[in-house]
Design an enzyme around this catalytic site. Structure first.
Site, PDB file in Angstrom:
ATOM      1  N   ASP A   1       0.787  -1.244   0.000  1.00 19.08           N
ATOM      2  CA  ASP A   1       0.000   0.000   0.000  1.00 19.08           C
ATOM      3  C   ASP A   1       0.823   1.301   0.000  1.00 19.08           C
ATOM      4  O   ASP A   1       1.764   1.427   0.786  1.00 19.08           O
ATOM      5  CB  ASP A   1      -0.873   0.095   1.259  1.00 19.08           C
ATOM      6  CG  ASP A   1      -1.532  -1.205   1.650  1.00 19.08           C
ATOM      7  OD1 ASP A   1      -1.471  -2.160   0.873  1.00 19.08           O
ATOM      8  OD2 ASP A   1      -2.100  -1.244   2.747  1.00 19.08           O
TER       9      ASP A   1
HETATM   10  N1  DQQ Z   1      -2.223  -3.664   4.053  1.00 16.25           N
HETATM   11  C1  DQQ Z   1      -3.657  -3.758   4.074  1.00 16.25           C
HETATM   12  C2  DQQ Z   1      -4.040  -2.787   5.142  1.00 16.25           C
HETATM   13  C3  DQQ Z   1      -2.974  -2.999   6.152  1.00 16.25           C
HETATM   14  C4  DQQ Z   1      -1.755  -3.168   5.317  1.00 16.25           C
HETATM   15  C5  DQQ Z   1      -4.250  -3.430   2.729  1.00 16.25           C
HETATM   16  C6  DQQ Z   1      -0.750  -4.134   5.862  1.00 16.25           C
HETATM   17  O1  DQQ Z   1      -5.312  -3.014   5.665  1.00 16.25           O
HETATM   18  O2  DQQ Z   1      -2.853  -1.902   7.050  1.00 16.25           O
HETATM   19  O3  DQQ Z   1      -3.497  -3.956   1.678  1.00 16.25           O
HETATM   20  O4  DQQ Z   1       0.375  -4.205   5.016  1.00 16.25           O
END
Ligand code: DQQ
Length: 586
Positions: free
Chosen positions: A57
């Site tokens: 992300d």
């Molecule tokens: N990736 C998820 C989120 C979390 C993060 C979404 C963990 O919900 O915080 O891809 O790497």
């Protein structure tokens, strides 16, 4: 470690095939195997990625003292999702990047097991602050923390402090502590209180919890969430921001103009499908409630930012160019073993500006204008007719790394195929898998064959097909990966979305950003966007070709096609330590 780890790697690779990255899958000992026999073929030239290791992300984008800052979920030790810290890179133009040391990493009781996604808010006085999710134990108990720059005079914001009064927010007894994450950028209400959203779920109901604070330190959960929807599962990475109904400027997250001048966008990333969905609606600041517009649908059958490999997006307001810019993670869709072999995994999409479509029914997305600085050799086609089954090759550019803008036109729509009312209007992907680019139609399929091998054994077609329904025409847009690679065992979906476009002028436009292992496409000026991650084995480097085609009975005219070779962006992959820092004026 060697023989055992190698053995485990081999066993793992032969025994499993994980086409799509599962949510928070942990590969305990495989992480150290990154960069074994690094394969460079799939490295992108102008999409953000790292020299090695895993990213997911985009987090906390912000502009500060001359630099755009991009943080991202990053495993500094391997090409799989694990050991997550906030990686950090800076840029003056959103295209060329310098990598800095990770900004936030597990070190305290409130984030010992992970520093997960979050957002930045620039407080009055130009003071950035980050809110992020900390994982506090092995049961994945999630809390919300903050971090502030150690030195506001440093435009690189290299060092971040996590004060001891963390965590700022913990879940109450009524909440699910393992589905409570990804705080948004805060907005300031006229009541003098800051508001944020945190994503989560109650049973199978997706929720965005609302918190309020006068001082950014003490947060109180509102009695009602801002919004929720049954049967949508966990809501990750929410994003909530205003868009202007007049003009082309983006708006600051705290902008609250009169109701009839703005709409709000609520975007959530659905853990169950791993796609980003949004609604347009009205935010009522006095009650802190958000009501989606009448024709908007929450969840799986709703509008998507992108109908391809695109997840966990995050936007921010660029105060310099007065625009809202959005990023997303374009996951690999090869296997975990392939990622381990190539040593890196995950790219960020090209940052996109977001505006509301003048029709008020959806958003428009477009690559930031800075991308055009990478355009080099150009080829043009004008008024070129394509009859049924014809292809025209676009020669003279680097087809594996290119930017293509094309406007197709047609004389009439009489030959459009009939739209069968039994088809699921929410399952464009199924329709595209049945009616691919080689299935002859009436008006279309027409479009581009990207990353095509000379013998067309491999190609990723991006195309339109127009249908005639009872009272209107239906436009399908596909980015079909099914023939993208001769390699077996990869995830090769026929990504697709419908395009809500007025065909009165009998034209349809398409822009595709082609970059070795990614094709990012924008239909009808950014109404429908599709990102495909692909792994050709023949159509690589100078052996990649680009064609325009039609396979329908109606003649299609390439009214205007401009294609450019794209220069690679400078992504200074090696970590820039303080001693090697460049001056902000560079
Ligand atoms: N990736 C998820 C989120 C979390 C993060 C979404 C963990 O919900 O915080 O891809 O790497």
């Amino acid at each position: 470690m060697f023989p055992w780890v190698l053995l485990e790697f081999l066993l793992f690779c032969f025994a499993t095939n994980y086409g799509v990255e599962a949510s928070h899958e942990v590969y305990t000992s495989l992480q150290s195997l990154s960069a074994v026999n690094v394969k460079q073929v799939y490295r992108t030239g102008f999409h953000f990625h790292l020299e090695k290791n895993w990213i997911n992300d985009p987090n906390g984008p912000l502009y500060y003292k001359g630099f755009y800052h991009l943080f991202y979920q990053y495993n500094p030790e391997g090409a799989v999702w694990r050991n997550i810290v906030w990686g950090h890179s800076v840029s003056k133009d959103l295209i060329n990047w310098k990598k800095l040391e990770p900004a936030i990493f597990p070190s305290k009781t409130f984030d010992k097991y992970g520093c997960w996604s979050g957002s930045a808010t620039v407080l009055p006085g130009n003071k950035p602050i980050i809110l992020y999710t900390g994982v506090v134990d092995e049961n994945i108990t999630e809390v919300q923390n903050y971090a502030v720059p150690a030195d506001y005079s440093d435009p690189y914001l290299r060092k971040w402090i996590k004060p001891d009064n963390n965590p700022l927010i913990v879940a109450d007894e009524s909440m699910n502590t393992t589905a409570f994450r990804d705080p948004t950028t805060a907005w300031l209400g006229q009541d003098g209180r800051w508001k944020i959203l945190v994503g989560g779920r109650r049973k199978h109901r997706g929720i965005v919890f609302l918190y309020r604070s006068r001082d950014f330190m003490n947060w109180v959960k509102a009695k009602h969430p801002l919004h929720s929807c049954a049967n949508t599962g966990n809501w990750e990475c929410p994003d909530f921001f205003p868009v202007s109904l007049h003009g082309t400027n983006g708006l600051d997250t705290s902008s609250l103009m009169e109701e009839n001048k703005i709409k709000h966008v609520l975007k959530v990333s659905l853990d169950e499908t791993r796609y980003d969905y949004y609604t347009l609606g009205t935010y009522f600041p006095q009650k802190d409630r958000y009501i989606p517009d009448k024709n908007m649908v929450d969840g799986l059958r709703g509008l998507r930012y992108d109908y391809g490999d695109f997840y966990a997006s995050k936007s921010f307001f660029d105060p310099i160019k007065k625009r809202r810019i959005m990023w997303a993670w374009a996951n690999e869709s090869d296997t975990v073993c392939d990622d381990l072999r190539k040593g890196w995994a995950g790219i960020q999409t090209i940052p996109r500006t977001i505006l509301i479509d003048p029709n008020g029914r959806q958003l428009l997305q477009w690559p930031v204008e800075e991308l055009e600085t990478l355009r080099r050799e150009k080829v043009e086609l004008r008024e070129k007719k394509l009859k049924k089954g014809e292809h025209v090759e676009v020669k003279g550019i680097t087809a594996a790394q290119a930017d293509v803008e094309v406007t197709f036109s047609f004389h009439c729509l009489d030959k459009a195929e009939k739209y069968d009312s039994s088809w699921d209007e929410h399952d464009a992907q199924k329709l595209c898998s049945q009616k691919g680019s080689t299935v002859q139609g009436g008006v279309g399929p027409f479009g581009l064959l990207t990353l095509a091998s000379h013998d067309l054994k491999e190609y990723t077609p991006v195309f339109f097909r127009i249908f005639k329904a009872n009272s209107k025409h239906v436009v399908l847009m596909c980015s079909d990966e099914s023939s993208s690679s001769l390699e077996e065992g990869l995830y090769k979906p026929s990504f697709a979305g419908f395009v809500d476009v007025d065909l009165t002028d009998k034209k349809l436009s398409l822009r595709s950003l082609i970059d070795h292992s990614v094709v990012e496409s924008f239909g009808a000026g950014g109404k429908t966007c599709i990102t495909s991650r692909v792994y050709p084995t023949l159509a690589i480097y100078e052996n990649a070709h680009l064609h325009a085609f039609t396979n329908g009975t109606a003649t299609i005219i390439i009214e205007k096609l401009d294609a450019w070779s794209m220069k690679s962006s400078r992504i200074m992959l090696i970590c820039m330590h303080s001693t090697t820092a460049l001056k902000p004026s560079e």
